[in-house]
Design an enzyme around this catalytic site. Structure first.
Site, PDB file in Angstrom:
ATOM      1  N   CYS A 134       0.843  -1.202   0.000  1.00  0.00           N
ATOM      2  CA  CYS A 134       0.000   0.000   0.000  1.00  0.00           C
ATOM      3  C   CYS A 134       0.876   1.249   0.000  1.00  0.00           C
ATOM      4  O   CYS A 134       1.421   1.626   1.042  1.00  0.00           O
ATOM      5  CB  CYS A 134      -0.921  -0.010   1.217  1.00  0.00           C
ATOM      6  N   CYS A 137      -0.347   4.107   2.246  1.00  0.00           N
ATOM      7  CA  CYS A 137      -0.132   3.911   3.687  1.00  0.00           C
ATOM      8  C   CYS A 137       1.331   4.126   4.063  1.00  0.00           C
ATOM      9  O   CYS A 137       1.622   4.664   5.125  1.00  0.00           O
ATOM     10  CB  CYS A 137      -0.514   2.498   4.112  1.00  0.00           C
ATOM     11  N   ASP A 138       2.251   3.683   3.212  1.00  0.00           N
ATOM     12  CA  ASP A 138       3.638   3.542   3.657  1.00  0.00           C
ATOM     13  C   ASP A 138       4.683   4.372   2.906  1.00  0.00           C
ATOM     14  O   ASP A 138       5.854   4.346   3.274  1.00  0.00           O
ATOM     15  CB  ASP A 138       4.038   2.057   3.580  1.00  0.00           C
TER      16      ASP A 138
END
Ligand code: NDP
Length: 315
Positions: A134, A137-138
């Protein structure tokens, strides 16, 4: 007396939320069951630029929040429970969660799909320690570092472009010598100076002790094995595999007809082979898995569930 819902929707991505909106708006008692959080895959998508009308605030979580609010506005109930078993053998369908058992006259399966894993040594151990599925997200963790993106489809190339906002360098590693992604997306990537490509290359192994430190490549034409190790100063780098998705339908195996890959077979009305059970969104066998097709499936499934209930149950 135990409640029997008109419609139970399993899954709360765009397909499930759209089904919930249409079902509740048709005054059917509707329960949406979600495993963890709403939104499904778009919950982790930075930009949903191709959903008609989503130009401003087109983030996945933003779009999801509006879909949830709309489904609830019309009276959909939502519960968090991981569904572990279903019994579709009788007219009243039973859906068993880890917490509770639920009953309904009809069920809409909208469980979606999940990222496909590379299946190489080191992948499981180093997920969350340099390997991520993701970018939204990261990406931030890889600010000024090198990042490898695996795959050549729309997801890989779009997320690679997104990652250039954070990473020092993004290298797309693809198993063939041409990308599968849409031409417009390819063009953007080819123009981006921060993106390099490694062609005809498979991943053999990810190495690292508690954090990603190396990645082993195999050239599919020459068979040559090479290894990239983390820059000494960086100590690590990122790996983002985007190599497709797998359907999340294990609990329906042998209960609902599926194709070999595990996608549920439906007709154009989202009907499965079991009367009163419908499927919508990425879990279906279909040619285009997008938010716009998922929400369309959800609407059709809900309208068909209403028709089914009218024709099957006497008030
Ligand atoms: P795709 O299935 O389209 O692409 C997967 C990519 O990964 C392909 O390039 C494939 O290679 C490669 N691949 C598959 N298995 C392996 C493996 N084991 N090892 C290495 N590489 C592998 O998946 P996407 O997630 O990109 O897209 C899924 C769907 O969602 C598509 O319909 C896509 O169009 C859509 N989508 C659309 C977006 C948009 O329009 N904005 C954004 C994201 C997704 P090969 O090419 O050789 O098969």
């Amino acid at each position: 007396m135990e409640k029997i819902y008109d419609v139970i929707i399993i899954g709360s991505g765009p397909a499930g939320l759209s089904a919930g909106l249409y079902s509740a708006r048709a005054k059917m008692s509707t329960l949406i069951l979600e495993k963890e959080k709403s939104g499904g895959q778009i919950g982790t998508t930075n930009e949903v630029a191709n959903y008609p009308g989503s130009i401003e605030n087109a983030t996945g979580p933003g779009l999801t929040a509006r879909m949830v609010a709309q489904a609830e506005e019309f009276g959909s109930e939502r519960k968090k429970d991981k569904i572990v078993e279903v019994d579709f053998s009788d007219k009243i369908k039973i859906v068993k969660g880890e917490k509770e058992e639920y009953k309904a006259k009809s069920v809409i399966i909208a469980t979606g799909a999940t990222p496909r894993l590379m299946g190489v040594p080191g992948e499981k151990e180093l997920t969350g320690k340099g390997i991520s599925y993701c970018a939204t997200c990261d990406a931030d963790f890889f600010t000024d570092l090198e990042v490898f993106v695996i795959g050549g489809g729309d997801s890989a190339v779009e997320e690679a472009i997104y990652l250039t906002k954070f990473a020092r360098k993004v290298i797309i590693v693809h198993r063939r010598d041409e990308l599968r992604a849409a031409k417009s997306i390819q063009e953007k990537a080819f123009k981006n100076k921060k993106i390099d490509f490694i062609w005809n290359t498979a991943i053999e192994e990810i190495k690292g002790d508690g954090i990603v430190e190396g990645i082993v490549f195999k050239n599919r034409e020459t068979g040559e094995i090479t290894e990239h190790v983390a820059d000494e100063e960086d100590g690590t780098f990122g790996i983002f595999p985007f190599i497709g998705y797998l359907p999340l339908g294990d609990i329906f195996k042998e209960k609902i007809d599926m194709d070999k890959a595990g996608y549920i077979l439906t007709d154009a009305d989202m009907k499965t082979n079991v009367a009163g059970v419908f499927a919508a969104g990425d879990i279906r066998q279909k040619s285009l898995r997008q938010v716009v097709t998922a929400v369309s499936d959800g609407a059709i499934a809900a309208v068909q569930a209403e028709k089914y209930i009218e024709n099957t149950f006497d008030e």
